[in-house]
Write a protein that holds these residues in place. Sequence first.
Motif, mmCIF file in Angstrom:
data_model
loop_
_atom_site.group_PDB
_atom_site.id
_atom_site.type_symbol
_atom_site.label_atom_id
_atom_site.label_comp_id
_atom_site.label_asym_id
_atom_site.label_seq_id
_atom_site.Cartn_x
_atom_site.Cartn_y
_atom_site.Cartn_z
ATOM 1 N N HIS A 167 -18.277 -79.865 -21.323
ATOM 2 C CA HIS A 167 -17.696 -81.162 -20.989
ATOM 3 C C HIS A 167 -17.600 -81.299 -19.478
ATOM 4 C CE1 HIS A 167 -15.243 -84.705 -20.989
ATOM 5 N NE2 HIS A 167 -15.110 -84.699 -22.314
ATOM 6 N N VAL A 168 -18.246 -82.310 -18.937
ATOM 7 C CA VAL A 168 -18.378 -82.452 -17.495
ATOM 8 C C VAL A 168 -17.073 -82.775 -16.789
ATOM 9 C CG1 VAL A 168 -18.933 -84.926 -17.543
ATOM 10 C CG2 VAL A 168 -19.863 -83.491 -15.709
ATOM 11 N N ASN A 169 -16.092 -83.282 -17.517
ATOM 12 C CA ASN A 169 -14.841 -83.692 -16.876
ATOM 13 C C ASN A 169 -13.667 -82.737 -17.121
ATOM 14 O OD1 ASN A 169 -15.775 -86.150 -15.660
ATOM 15 N ND2 ASN A 169 -15.812 -87.073 -17.705
ATOM 16 N N VAL A 170 -13.913 -81.637 -17.810
ATOM 17 C CA VAL A 170 -12.841 -80.670 -18.089
ATOM 18 C C VAL A 170 -12.832 -79.606 -17.005
ATOM 19 C CG1 VAL A 170 -11.988 -78.923 -19.687
ATOM 20 C CG2 VAL A 170 -12.928 -81.064 -20.572
ATOM 21 N N GLY A 171 -11.733 -79.566 -16.252
ATOM 22 C CA GLY A 171 -11.619 -78.601 -15.157
ATOM 23 C C GLY A 171 -10.419 -77.708 -15.324
ATOM 24 N N ARG A 172 -9.499 -77.774 -14.385
ATOM 25 C CA ARG A 172 -8.254 -77.006 -14.447
ATOM 26 C C ARG A 172 -7.101 -77.978 -14.309
ATOM 27 N NH1 ARG A 172 -7.472 -72.533 -9.991
ATOM 28 N NH2 ARG A 172 -7.338 -74.416 -8.718
ATOM 29 N N GLY A 173 -6.439 -78.262 -15.408
ATOM 30 C CA GLY A 173 -5.397 -79.275 -15.398
ATOM 31 C C GLY A 173 -5.980 -80.639 -15.065
ATOM 32 N N ASP A 174 -5.384 -81.311 -14.095
ATOM 33 C CA ASP A 174 -5.876 -82.629 -13.675
ATOM 34 C C ASP A 174 -7.017 -82.545 -12.667
ATOM 35 O OD1 ASP A 174 -3.999 -83.982 -15.254
ATOM 36 O OD2 ASP A 174 -2.467 -83.888 -13.684
ATOM 37 N N ASP A 175 -7.319 -81.345 -12.242
ATOM 38 C CA ASP A 175 -8.383 -81.148 -11.255
ATOM 39 C C ASP A 175 -9.728 -81.032 -11.982
ATOM 40 O OD1 ASP A 175 -8.684 -80.839 -8.362
ATOM 41 O OD2 ASP A 175 -9.554 -78.885 -8.849
ATOM 42 N N SER A 176 -10.586 -82.016 -11.825
ATOM 43 C CA SER A 176 -11.877 -82.025 -12.521
ATOM 44 C C SER A 176 -12.893 -81.154 -11.785
ATOM 45 C CB SER A 176 -12.404 -83.457 -12.616
ATOM 46 O OG SER A 176 -12.835 -83.915 -11.332
ATOM 47 N N PRO A 177 -13.999 -80.783 -12.466
ATOM 48 C CA PRO A 177 -15.063 -80.055 -11.773
ATOM 49 C C PRO A 177 -15.591 -80.810 -10.552
ATOM 50 C CG PRO A 177 -15.370 -79.885 -14.135
ATOM 51 C CD PRO A 177 -14.254 -80.868 -13.919
ATOM 52 N N ASN A 201 -13.618 -91.712 -11.201
ATOM 53 C CA ASN A 201 -12.304 -92.354 -11.107
ATOM 54 C C ASN A 201 -11.160 -91.477 -11.608
ATOM 55 O OD1 ASN A 201 -13.166 -94.910 -10.034
ATOM 56 N ND2 ASN A 201 -14.071 -95.344 -12.036
ATOM 57 N N LEU A 202 -11.462 -90.254 -12.021
ATOM 58 C CA LEU A 202 -10.393 -89.353 -12.441
ATOM 59 C C LEU A 202 -9.516 -88.996 -11.241
ATOM 60 C CD1 LEU A 202 -12.226 -86.872 -14.847
ATOM 61 C CD2 LEU A 202 -10.690 -88.748 -15.463
ATOM 62 N N ARG A 203 -8.232 -88.811 -11.493
ATOM 63 C CA ARG A 203 -7.294 -88.497 -10.415
ATOM 64 C C ARG A 203 -6.658 -87.136 -10.667
ATOM 65 N NH1 ARG A 203 -6.173 -92.863 -7.116
ATOM 66 N NH2 ARG A 203 -7.034 -94.845 -7.846
ATOM 67 N N ASP A 204 -6.486 -86.376 -9.593
ATOM 68 C CA ASP A 204 -5.881 -85.056 -9.700
ATOM 69 C C ASP A 204 -4.364 -85.158 -9.698
ATOM 70 O OD1 ASP A 204 -5.180 -85.571 -7.089
ATOM 71 O OD2 ASP A 204 -6.543 -84.117 -6.198
ATOM 72 N N SER A 205 -3.670 -84.031 -9.599
ATOM 73 C CA SER A 205 -2.208 -84.027 -9.641
ATOM 74 C C SER A 205 -1.581 -84.754 -8.460
ATOM 75 C CB SER A 205 -1.694 -82.585 -9.686
ATOM 76 O OG SER A 205 -2.172 -81.849 -8.574
ATOM 77 N N SER A 206 -2.365 -84.964 -7.412
ATOM 78 C CA SER A 206 -1.880 -85.709 -6.237
ATOM 79 C C SER A 206 -2.301 -87.165 -6.282
ATOM 80 C CB SER A 206 -2.396 -85.060 -4.945
ATOM 81 O OG SER A 206 -1.962 -83.734 -4.835
ATOM 82 N N ASN A 207 -2.818 -87.581 -7.454
ATOM 83 C CA ASN A 207 -3.253 -88.966 -7.675
ATOM 84 C C ASN A 207 -4.435 -89.357 -6.788
ATOM 85 O OD1 ASN A 207 -2.917 -91.343 -9.231
ATOM 86 N ND2 ASN A 207 -1.901 -92.376 -7.511
ATOM 87 N N GLN A 208 -5.284 -88.398 -6.482
ATOM 88 C CA GLN A 208 -6.448 -88.665 -5.649
ATOM 89 C C GLN A 208 -7.741 -88.567 -6.456
ATOM 90 O OE1 GLN A 208 -5.704 -85.720 -2.442
ATOM 91 N NE2 GLN A 208 -5.533 -87.478 -1.066
ATOM 92 N N ARG A 209 -8.655 -89.464 -6.172
ATOM 93 C CA ARG A 209 -9.977 -89.423 -6.784
ATOM 94 C C ARG A 209 -10.854 -88.446 -6.001
ATOM 95 N NH1 ARG A 209 -13.004 -94.497 -6.943
ATOM 96 N NH2 ARG A 209 -12.318 -94.708 -4.788
#
Length: 270
Positions: A167-177, A201-209
Amino acid sequence: MPEVSSGPVPEVSRKRSASPGPPLKQGPERKRACWGILTSQGSWADRSPLHEAASQGRLLALRTLLAQVNAATIDGVTPLYNCCVSGSVACLELLLQNGAHTRTTHTHFPSALHEACKRGNSQCVESLLSHGADPDYDSPHLGSALHVSCLHRHTSCSQILLHTGAHVNVGRGDDSPLHAAVRQDSADQAAVLLEYGADVNLRDSSNQRPVDVAPPGGKTQQLLQAFEVSPRSLCQLSRLKIRGVIGRTRLKLLPLLPLPSLLTHYLEHT
Protein backbone atom coordinates in the motif's frame (compact mmCIF):
# COMPACT_ATOMS: atom_id res chain seq x y z
CA MET A 1 65.28 -28.41 46.56
CA PRO A 2 62.63 -25.63 46.08
CA GLU A 3 59.27 -26.14 47.70
CA VAL A 4 56.40 -26.84 45.33
CA SER A 5 53.10 -25.14 46.18
CA SER A 6 50.11 -27.45 46.44
CA GLY A 7 47.54 -24.63 46.17
CA PRO A 8 45.17 -24.10 43.20
CA VAL A 9 46.73 -22.97 39.97
CA PRO A 10 45.05 -19.87 38.42
CA GLU A 11 43.09 -20.69 35.28
CA VAL A 12 44.71 -19.19 32.20
CA SER A 13 43.32 -19.43 28.70
CA ARG A 14 45.42 -21.15 26.09
CA LYS A 15 45.42 -18.13 23.84
CA ARG A 16 46.93 -15.85 26.51
CA SER A 17 49.31 -18.27 28.26
CA ALA A 18 52.13 -17.61 25.80
CA SER A 19 52.27 -13.87 26.48
CA PRO A 20 52.67 -12.14 29.86
CA GLY A 21 49.91 -9.88 31.07
CA PRO A 22 48.16 -8.59 34.15
CA PRO A 23 46.74 -11.20 36.51
CA LEU A 24 43.17 -12.24 35.89
CA LYS A 25 40.53 -10.73 38.15
CA GLN A 26 39.12 -13.07 40.75
CA GLY A 27 35.82 -13.28 42.59
CA PRO A 28 33.11 -10.62 42.17
CA GLU A 29 35.34 -8.33 40.10
CA ARG A 30 35.94 -11.02 37.49
CA LYS A 31 32.21 -11.84 37.33
CA ARG A 32 31.36 -8.18 36.79
CA ALA A 33 33.96 -7.92 34.00
CA CYS A 34 32.61 -11.00 32.24
CA TRP A 35 29.04 -9.77 32.56
CA GLY A 36 30.07 -6.43 31.09
CA ILE A 37 31.45 -8.19 28.02
CA LEU A 38 28.26 -10.19 27.54
CA THR A 39 25.89 -7.25 27.96
CA SER A 40 27.95 -5.06 25.64
CA GLN A 41 27.47 -7.66 22.92
CA GLY A 42 23.70 -7.59 23.21
CA SER A 43 22.10 -10.60 21.55
CA TRP A 44 25.51 -11.83 20.30
CA ALA A 45 26.01 -13.55 23.63
CA ASP A 46 23.39 -16.21 22.89
CA ARG A 47 23.80 -16.51 19.14
CA SER A 48 23.84 -20.08 17.88
CA PRO A 49 26.22 -21.47 15.21
CA LEU A 50 23.28 -21.11 12.82
CA HIS A 51 23.17 -17.36 13.49
CA GLU A 52 26.93 -17.13 12.91
CA ALA A 53 26.79 -18.98 9.60
CA ALA A 54 23.88 -16.86 8.37
CA SER A 55 25.48 -13.55 9.36
CA GLN A 56 28.77 -14.50 7.67
CA GLY A 57 27.19 -15.95 4.52
CA ARG A 58 28.76 -19.41 5.03
CA LEU A 59 26.45 -21.52 2.88
CA LEU A 60 28.11 -24.92 3.44
CA ALA A 61 28.13 -24.51 7.20
CA LEU A 62 24.52 -23.40 7.10
CA ARG A 63 23.46 -26.62 5.35
CA THR A 64 24.59 -28.71 8.32
CA LEU A 65 22.83 -26.56 10.93
CA LEU A 66 19.28 -26.39 9.59
CA ALA A 67 17.64 -28.33 12.44
CA GLN A 68 16.93 -25.04 14.23
CA VAL A 69 16.06 -22.88 11.25
CA ASN A 70 13.87 -20.51 13.31
CA ALA A 71 16.11 -20.27 16.37
CA ALA A 72 15.89 -16.81 17.94
CA THR A 73 18.18 -14.98 20.34
CA ILE A 74 16.89 -13.26 23.46
CA ASP A 75 16.32 -10.16 21.30
CA GLY A 76 14.31 -12.13 18.73
CA VAL A 77 17.01 -12.15 16.05
CA THR A 78 16.70 -15.15 13.72
CA PRO A 79 19.13 -16.58 11.14
CA LEU A 80 16.80 -15.21 8.44
CA TYR A 81 17.25 -11.73 9.89
CA ASN A 82 21.04 -12.23 9.92
CA CYS A 83 20.93 -13.08 6.21
CA CYS A 84 19.15 -9.80 5.50
CA VAL A 85 21.84 -7.95 7.44
CA SER A 86 24.66 -9.57 5.46
CA GLY A 87 22.75 -9.53 2.16
CA SER A 88 23.44 -13.23 1.52
CA VAL A 89 20.63 -14.25 -0.85
CA ALA A 90 21.90 -17.83 -1.22
CA CYS A 91 21.75 -18.40 2.56
CA LEU A 92 18.38 -16.65 2.71
CA GLU A 93 16.93 -18.95 0.03
CA LEU A 94 18.29 -22.03 1.79
CA LEU A 95 16.66 -21.02 5.06
CA LEU A 96 13.34 -20.25 3.37
CA GLN A 97 13.35 -23.58 1.53
CA ASN A 98 13.84 -25.33 4.85
CA GLY A 99 10.95 -23.73 6.70
CA ALA A 100 12.19 -20.35 7.91
CA HIS A 101 9.33 -18.07 8.87
CA THR A 102 9.12 -14.82 6.92
CA ARG A 103 7.19 -13.18 9.74
CA THR A 104 8.28 -12.89 13.36
CA THR A 105 6.31 -14.69 16.04
CA HIS A 106 6.09 -11.56 18.21
CA THR A 107 5.33 -8.08 16.90
CA HIS A 108 8.15 -6.48 18.89
CA PHE A 109 10.80 -8.80 17.41
CA PRO A 110 13.00 -7.55 14.54
CA SER A 111 11.58 -8.00 11.04
CA ALA A 112 13.76 -9.54 8.33
CA LEU A 113 11.86 -7.64 5.61
CA HIS A 114 12.31 -4.30 7.35
CA GLU A 115 16.02 -4.96 7.85
CA ALA A 116 16.51 -5.83 4.17
CA CYS A 117 14.74 -2.59 3.19
CA LYS A 118 16.81 -0.58 5.65
CA ARG A 119 20.07 -1.89 4.19
CA GLY A 120 18.96 -1.74 0.55
CA ASN A 121 19.33 -5.50 -0.01
CA SER A 122 16.74 -5.58 -2.78
CA GLN A 123 17.38 -9.23 -3.73
CA CYS A 124 16.62 -10.25 -0.15
CA VAL A 125 13.42 -8.20 -0.29
CA GLU A 126 12.39 -9.91 -3.53
CA SER A 127 13.16 -13.36 -2.14
CA LEU A 128 11.21 -12.77 1.06
CA LEU A 129 8.17 -11.51 -0.84
CA SER A 130 8.27 -14.44 -3.27
CA HIS A 131 8.12 -16.78 -0.26
CA GLY A 132 5.03 -15.16 1.18
CA ALA A 133 6.27 -12.22 3.26
CA ASP A 134 3.56 -9.58 3.69
CA PRO A 135 4.66 -6.37 1.90
CA ASP A 136 2.31 -4.41 4.17
CA TYR A 137 3.61 -5.89 7.44
CA ASP A 138 3.63 -3.03 9.94
CA SER A 139 6.30 -2.96 12.64
CA PRO A 140 5.07 -1.15 15.78
CA HIS A 141 8.16 1.08 16.01
CA LEU A 142 9.23 1.25 12.34
CA GLY A 143 5.97 1.38 10.43
CA SER A 144 5.73 -0.30 7.04
CA ALA A 145 8.64 -1.78 5.12
CA LEU A 146 7.94 0.77 2.38
CA HIS A 147 8.35 3.60 4.87
CA VAL A 148 11.72 2.17 5.95
CA SER A 149 12.98 1.90 2.36
CA CYS A 150 11.89 5.51 1.69
CA LEU A 151 13.50 6.73 4.89
CA HIS A 152 16.82 5.19 3.82
CA ARG A 153 16.57 6.20 0.14
CA HIS A 154 16.47 2.67 -1.32
CA THR A 155 14.34 3.17 -4.42
CA SER A 156 14.92 -0.36 -5.75
CA CYS A 157 13.42 -1.85 -2.58
CA SER A 158 10.44 0.50 -2.81
CA GLN A 159 9.81 -0.51 -6.42
CA ILE A 160 9.78 -4.21 -5.51
CA LEU A 161 7.38 -3.64 -2.63
CA LEU A 162 5.02 -1.54 -4.73
CA HIS A 163 5.17 -3.95 -7.65
CA THR A 164 4.13 -6.73 -5.26
CA GLY A 165 1.18 -4.66 -4.08
CA ALA A 166 2.36 -2.82 -0.97
CA HIS A 167 0.00 0.00 0.00
CA VAL A 168 1.62 3.20 -1.22
CA ASN A 169 0.15 5.40 1.50
CA VAL A 170 0.85 3.25 4.58
CA GLY A 171 3.87 4.55 6.47
CA ARG A 172 4.46 5.07 10.18
CA GLY A 173 1.44 6.53 11.89
CA ASP A 174 0.40 9.69 10.06
CA ASP A 175 3.75 9.91 8.32
CA SER A 176 3.32 8.50 4.79
CA PRO A 177 6.10 6.98 2.66
CA LEU A 178 5.91 10.11 0.50
CA HIS A 179 6.57 12.29 3.55
CA ALA A 180 9.65 10.17 4.33
CA ALA A 181 10.97 10.33 0.76
CA VAL A 182 10.42 14.08 0.51
CA ARG A 183 12.21 14.80 3.78
CA GLN A 184 15.25 13.03 2.33
CA ASP A 185 14.82 15.08 -0.88
CA SER A 186 14.82 11.80 -2.81
CA ALA A 187 13.16 12.80 -6.08
CA ASP A 188 13.56 9.32 -7.63
CA GLN A 189 11.80 7.75 -4.66
CA ALA A 190 9.03 10.36 -4.70
CA ALA A 191 8.49 9.87 -8.43
CA VAL A 192 8.03 6.11 -7.97
CA LEU A 193 5.53 6.67 -5.16
CA LEU A 194 3.53 9.14 -7.25
CA GLU A 195 3.51 6.68 -10.15
CA TYR A 196 1.91 4.08 -7.85
CA GLY A 197 -0.75 6.47 -6.62
CA ALA A 198 0.72 8.23 -3.57
CA ASP A 199 -1.67 10.82 -2.13
CA VAL A 200 -0.06 14.28 -2.12
CA ASN A 201 -2.75 15.63 0.20
CA LEU A 202 -2.12 13.37 3.19
CA ARG A 203 -1.08 15.25 6.32
CA ASP A 204 1.36 14.12 8.99
CA SER A 205 1.04 14.59 12.76
CA SER A 206 2.04 18.24 12.31
CA ASN A 207 -0.77 18.73 9.77
CA GLN A 208 1.71 19.16 6.93
CA ARG A 209 1.46 17.77 3.42
CA PRO A 210 4.51 16.28 1.66
CA VAL A 211 5.11 19.52 -0.26
CA ASP A 212 5.19 21.41 3.05
CA VAL A 213 8.07 19.31 4.43
CA ALA A 214 10.12 19.33 1.21
CA PRO A 215 13.46 21.16 1.43
CA PRO A 216 12.93 24.63 -0.12
CA GLY A 217 14.18 24.73 -3.70
CA GLY A 218 14.97 21.01 -3.67
CA LYS A 219 14.18 18.47 -6.36
CA THR A 220 11.25 16.96 -4.51
CA GLN A 221 9.60 20.33 -3.96
CA GLN A 222 9.83 21.07 -7.67
CA LEU A 223 8.48 17.60 -8.48
CA LEU A 224 5.47 17.97 -6.19
CA GLN A 225 4.69 21.47 -7.36
CA ALA A 226 4.73 20.30 -10.97
CA PHE A 227 2.56 17.30 -10.09
CA GLU A 228 -0.12 19.45 -8.46
CA VAL A 229 -0.69 21.43 -11.66
CA SER A 230 -0.66 18.36 -13.94
CA PRO A 231 -2.91 15.59 -12.56
CA ARG A 232 -2.47 11.91 -13.37
CA SER A 233 -3.37 10.77 -16.85
CA LEU A 234 -6.36 8.54 -17.59
CA CYS A 235 -3.88 5.75 -18.38
CA GLN A 236 -2.35 5.97 -14.89
CA LEU A 237 -5.71 6.25 -13.15
CA SER A 238 -7.09 3.23 -15.01
CA ARG A 239 -4.11 1.07 -14.13
CA LEU A 240 -4.30 2.01 -10.44
CA LYS A 241 -8.03 1.27 -10.37
CA ILE A 242 -7.70 -2.12 -12.10
CA ARG A 243 -4.81 -3.18 -9.84
CA GLY A 244 -6.90 -2.19 -6.83
CA VAL A 245 -9.83 -4.29 -8.01
CA ILE A 246 -7.59 -7.30 -8.70
CA GLY A 247 -6.14 -7.08 -5.20
CA ARG A 248 -2.62 -7.53 -3.88
CA THR A 249 -2.80 -11.29 -3.35
CA ARG A 250 -3.80 -11.92 -6.99
CA LEU A 251 -1.39 -9.59 -8.75
CA LYS A 252 1.11 -12.45 -9.14
CA LEU A 253 -1.47 -14.26 -11.29
CA LEU A 254 -1.50 -11.56 -13.97
CA PRO A 255 0.96 -13.42 -16.27
CA LEU A 256 -1.43 -16.42 -16.27
CA LEU A 257 -4.32 -14.44 -17.73
CA PRO A 258 -5.00 -14.81 -21.49
CA LEU A 259 -4.02 -11.20 -22.19
CA PRO A 260 -1.70 -9.62 -24.76
CA SER A 261 1.77 -9.14 -23.30
CA LEU A 262 1.46 -5.37 -23.72
CA LEU A 263 -1.63 -5.30 -21.50
CA THR A 264 -0.03 -7.64 -18.94
CA HIS A 265 3.03 -5.38 -18.67
CA TYR A 266 0.75 -2.37 -18.35
CA LEU A 267 -1.12 -3.91 -15.42
CA GLU A 268 2.09 -5.19 -13.83
CA HIS A 269 3.50 -1.68 -13.94
CA THR A 270 6.60 -2.83 -15.81
